[in-house]
Design a protein around this motif. Structure first.
Motif, mmCIF file in Angstrom:
data_model
loop_
_atom_site.group_PDB
_atom_site.id
_atom_site.type_symbol
_atom_site.label_atom_id
_atom_site.label_comp_id
_atom_site.label_asym_id
_atom_site.label_seq_id
_atom_site.Cartn_x
_atom_site.Cartn_y
_atom_site.Cartn_z
ATOM 1 N N ASP A 167 0.733 -1.372 0.232
ATOM 2 C CA ASP A 167 0.335 0.479 0.143
ATOM 3 C C ASP A 167 0.874 0.972 -0.441
ATOM 4 N N TYR A 188 -1.860 -1.575 -3.585
ATOM 5 C CA TYR A 188 -3.231 -1.750 -3.366
ATOM 6 C C TYR A 188 -3.537 -0.080 -3.805
ATOM 7 N N VAL A 243 -3.575 -2.617 3.160
ATOM 8 C CA VAL A 243 -3.657 -3.891 2.216
ATOM 9 C C VAL A 243 -4.052 -4.792 3.634
#
Ligand code: 5GP
Ligand code: MN
Length: 321
Positions: A51, A70, A95
């Motif tokens: 992420d 992500y 995530v």
């Protein structure tokens, strides 16, 4: 014991989700990529999903372009999730929602503050890097160490141990590093890309950051502050603050060096210590990490964050003396 169960789980997995922490570092990126290469070699499918963006300095790592950001388009479902170098699920960023939903969760880490959030936890705070544990896992999986895997893991070791100099460096770290070199780890590429190269903007930022240096508490605590405006003025990226905290820490007599960095509406604090256990100080503020290197986030203005953290550090330094 847990390792052998993890080997069985991975060997029968359909698709493996591999995640690491936000603000990913050399250990996070190198270890996740090495596991991905290893699984792929065995014909097991998987994705590394983070992420956050991959810092440009790590783009040279073999197949770093395969890392997904992500939230990403998912094709099919993951059945096994592996988190590497994440001391708690919050460190994964968003995530974690995907990770925590999966039926089999594995946690491979070396942070002393790890919260054992998975079904299978391999946590060893004596390991110099999570990569040491991934190395053992790949050996047990029967993976052949090629130059790609070796370069990724060597990058993790070299970065997380401060080029084999921090106190987390052991003879095992060196044995693993030796084996990785024998298997084609590209030492010169890692040195050139990570340790010997800086952008002009990064060097300009060092100058600006050091000009904010403050040494307090009888010379035992030193800190620097980096605001978003400073990053903008230098054309620097958030990841370009990597390593700045070592300047205050390196000053003779300083016990704790701190970096305060403005991020959106919060302040990221990096702690580096010569002796005092800073993971406990970071934990007061909801963070964690290692005994001598930790971090946390504070949702408050810069001046308030500085005051609170410096006070907590001053108390810890006094307790040690
Ligand atoms: P850095 O200061 O380089 O961001 O982080 C130093 C160490 O502290 C790393 O091992 C990192 O994982 C840990 N760390 C940094 N920020 C946090 C945080 O917000 N929470 C926790 N638990 N650990 C952190
Ligand atoms: Mn690590």
């Amino acid at each position: 014991m847990v390792m052998s169960e993890i080997v069985k789980l991975l060997k029968s997995a359909k698709k493996v989700l591999i995640v690491t922490h936000v603000s990913p570092d050399g250990d996070g990126i190198g270890s996740t990529l090495a596991l991905l290469h290893g699984l792929n070699q065995l014909g097991i499918e998987g994705h590394v999903v983070i992420d956050d963006e991959v810092p440009e300095g790590f783009a040279f790592l073999p197949q770093s372009g395969k890392i997904l950001r992500y939230p990403h388009e998912m094709d099919g479902y993951y059945d096994v999730a592996v988190a590497i170098d994440c001391s708690d699920e919050e460190r994964m960023g968003n995530v974690k929602e995907l990770y925590m939903r999966l039926p089999v969760k594995i946690n491979i880490d070396h942070h002393i503050s790890n919260t054992m959030y998975a079904d299978y936890n391999v946590v060893d705070s004596n390991a110099g890097a999570s990569a040491e544990l991934v190395y053992q896992l790949l050996k047990l999986l029967g993976v052949e160490f090629d130059s790609d895997i070796s370069t990724c893991l060597y990058c993790s070791l070299a970065t997380d141990t401060g080029r084999f100099m921090y106190s987390n460096t052991t003879s095992i770290t060196h044995e693993i590093a030796g084996d990785l070199l024998n298997n084609g780890a590209d030492l010169r590429k890692i040195a050139e890309e990570i340790f010997e190269k800086k952008t002009l903007n990064q060097v300009l930022l060092i100058g600006k950051a050091i000009s904010t240096l403050n040494v307090v508490e009888d010379g035992t605590i030193a800190y620097i502050t980096v605001t978003k405006a400073m990053l903008d003025e230098c054309g620097a990226r958030p990841g370009d603050t990597e390593g700045l905290v070592y300047y205050p820490k390196s000053i003779d007599g300083v016990e704790i060096g701190l970096l305060f960095k403005e991020e959106d509406d919060r302040i990221k604090v990096s702690f580096r210590s010569k002796k005092v256990d800073v993971s406990k100080i970071a934990a007061i503020f909801g963070g964690g990490g290692h005994v001598l290197a930790s971090g946390c986030f504070l949702e408050m203005p810069m001046s308030e964050a500085v005051e609170k953290v410096v006070q907590a550090c001053a108390r810890a330094v006094k307790d040690v003396h």
